[in-house]
Design a protein around this motif. Sequence first.
Motif, mmCIF file in Angstrom:
data_model
loop_
_atom_site.group_PDB
_atom_site.id
_atom_site.type_symbol
_atom_site.label_atom_id
_atom_site.label_comp_id
_atom_site.label_asym_id
_atom_site.label_seq_id
_atom_site.Cartn_x
_atom_site.Cartn_y
_atom_site.Cartn_z
ATOM 1 N N ASP B 36 -98.319 0.444 44.187
ATOM 2 C CA ASP B 36 -98.162 1.636 43.361
ATOM 3 C C ASP B 36 -97.350 2.680 44.115
ATOM 4 O OD1 ASP B 36 -98.365 3.518 41.455
ATOM 5 O OD2 ASP B 36 -100.408 4.124 41.958
ATOM 6 N N TYR B 37 -96.116 2.859 43.672
ATOM 7 C CA TYR B 37 -95.251 3.805 44.367
ATOM 8 C C TYR B 37 -95.384 5.227 43.842
ATOM 9 C CZ TYR B 37 -93.003 0.213 47.025
ATOM 10 O OH TYR B 37 -92.765 -0.789 47.927
ATOM 11 N N SER B 38 -96.038 5.362 42.675
ATOM 12 C CA SER B 38 -96.101 6.692 42.085
ATOM 13 C C SER B 38 -96.911 7.659 42.946
ATOM 14 C CB SER B 38 -96.703 6.605 40.688
ATOM 15 O OG SER B 38 -97.963 5.982 40.779
ATOM 16 N N ARG B 40 -96.743 8.331 45.884
ATOM 17 C CA ARG B 40 -95.898 9.069 46.820
ATOM 18 C C ARG B 40 -95.632 10.476 46.310
ATOM 19 N NH1 ARG B 40 -92.610 7.183 51.066
ATOM 20 N NH2 ARG B 40 -90.596 8.125 50.749
ATOM 21 N N TYR B 41 -95.723 10.639 44.987
ATOM 22 C CA TYR B 41 -95.376 11.939 44.408
ATOM 23 C C TYR B 41 -96.570 12.694 43.849
ATOM 24 C CZ TYR B 41 -90.665 10.360 44.979
ATOM 25 O OH TYR B 41 -89.509 9.916 45.523
ATOM 26 N N PRO B 88 -80.445 17.945 58.284
ATOM 27 C CA PRO B 88 -79.528 18.047 59.422
ATOM 28 C C PRO B 88 -79.231 19.512 59.751
ATOM 29 C CG PRO B 88 -78.632 16.593 57.708
ATOM 30 C CD PRO B 88 -79.852 17.226 57.136
ATOM 31 N N TYR B 105 -84.847 14.947 60.738
ATOM 32 C CA TYR B 105 -85.513 13.645 60.677
ATOM 33 C C TYR B 105 -84.665 12.544 61.302
ATOM 34 C CZ TYR B 105 -87.292 9.330 58.716
ATOM 35 O OH TYR B 105 -87.758 8.051 58.561
ATOM 36 N N LYS B 106 -83.372 12.630 61.071
ATOM 37 C CA LYS B 106 -82.474 11.573 61.519
ATOM 38 C C LYS B 106 -82.613 11.309 63.023
ATOM 39 C CE LYS B 106 -77.969 9.818 60.316
ATOM 40 N NZ LYS B 106 -76.712 10.042 59.636
ATOM 41 N N LYS B 109 -86.906 10.589 64.087
ATOM 42 C CA LYS B 109 -87.557 9.303 63.829
ATOM 43 C C LYS B 109 -87.353 8.282 64.940
ATOM 44 C CE LYS B 109 -83.880 7.316 60.985
ATOM 45 N NZ LYS B 109 -83.121 6.731 62.066
ATOM 46 N N ASP B 137 -83.917 14.973 44.941
ATOM 47 C CA ASP B 137 -84.098 13.570 45.318
ATOM 48 C C ASP B 137 -84.398 13.378 46.806
ATOM 49 O OD1 ASP B 137 -83.945 11.916 43.075
ATOM 50 O OD2 ASP B 137 -81.794 12.322 42.900
ATOM 51 N N CYS B 138 -84.416 14.484 47.541
ATOM 52 C CA CYS B 138 -84.575 14.372 48.991
ATOM 53 C C CYS B 138 -85.958 13.858 49.367
ATOM 54 C CB CYS B 138 -84.339 15.732 49.615
ATOM 55 S SG CYS B 138 -84.691 15.750 51.342
ATOM 56 N N GLU B 139 -86.011 12.880 50.246
ATOM 57 C CA GLU B 139 -87.289 12.292 50.638
ATOM 58 C C GLU B 139 -87.585 12.493 52.111
ATOM 59 O OE1 GLU B 139 -88.334 8.647 49.096
ATOM 60 O OE2 GLU B 139 -88.000 9.444 47.096
ATOM 61 N N ILE B 140 -86.696 13.207 52.774
ATOM 62 C CA ILE B 140 -86.876 13.424 54.208
ATOM 63 C C ILE B 140 -88.196 14.134 54.491
ATOM 64 C CG2 ILE B 140 -85.900 14.566 56.247
ATOM 65 C CD1 ILE B 140 -83.193 14.410 54.918
ATOM 66 N N ASP B 143 -90.831 11.466 54.742
ATOM 67 C CA ASP B 143 -90.680 10.610 55.921
ATOM 68 C C ASP B 143 -90.946 11.374 57.217
ATOM 69 O OD1 ASP B 143 -89.958 8.377 54.365
ATOM 70 O OD2 ASP B 143 -87.950 9.178 54.137
#
Lengths: 149, 175
Positions: B36-38, B40-41, B88, B105-106, B109, B137-140, B143
Amino acid sequence: MNFLSNKYFLLILRLIVGGTFLYACLDKLLNQELFAKAIFNYKFLPDVFINIFAIVIPYIELTASVFLILGIFKRGSSFVIIVLLIVFIISLTQAYARGLDISCGCFSLETVSEKSDILLRIIEDIFLLIGSFIIFIKSKTIIKQERQQ
Amino acid sequence: MKRSLLKEIIIIICISVFLGFTVNFFSPNKIPLVQDYSSRYIVDSTSSDKQKPVRQYTKEGFVKPVNVKVQDVKKMFDEGVVFIDGRPPEEFAAGHIKGAVNIPYKEFKDKTTEQKLEILKAYDKEKPLVSYCGGGDCEISIDNAYEMAKAGYNELKIYLGGYKEWEELGYPTEK
């Protein structure tokens, strides 16, 4: 365009396309969870299929690339690679067009990826696609020639 | 001719499906067939309660970061909670939530746990940290929060609305 049918040219092409695919699938094989997340990030596949794709696709890449390198089922494996590349190019292009801030999950599975990275991957995939097309078409003619002899 | 091509493709796919499911079945890092990916939100509604919400743990054993509503984010901002911006440096420099700290994050991680702890050493592991990024849409933000939680920070909050929403609401920003 005679060199396209050259045995050694085709061998090198197979090694390049197969090698690139083999290299690209290793990270996905080891980190299926991350690959699943990368697929999720593309936001085009229903959730129920995500993990099944994440489990099977890297192995399709593995099998097809190993076969291509070893020269087993040249037509079948190049065909599979062509289909995969078309899928990759379409999903990358739509991600690029929608401006998704995602990882492409192409080579390594790092999560952040700049737009220019995605564009580079698309170009790379197009070159690989051309290569696999040549392998696919020429493998057929070689078989024909062999039969004629 | 066509038949042999089809046969080759079917063989390749069968081998892959067999290998994939078999390896995944025995793998220590196996993933469920359907997930279930939902979630995440899903925004946690209990976080605004005075009572301390029960901590949830991930299967790796660290405390799961919690998504929080913008009202709660604002409340935490007013209370002086530290905000971590995962974008960034260039994007951070172009505008960020007032007082936020930039931990891209880049780069973050790929650091070792010791290096991560060194970067975060100024902050209390048991006090909230809000992770955000560009929004949309950013997911950083997600993560980055997980990376910090993995390093041992137990009160990670994720602000999914991100800088975009924050700016639109007219909340304090700076360059």
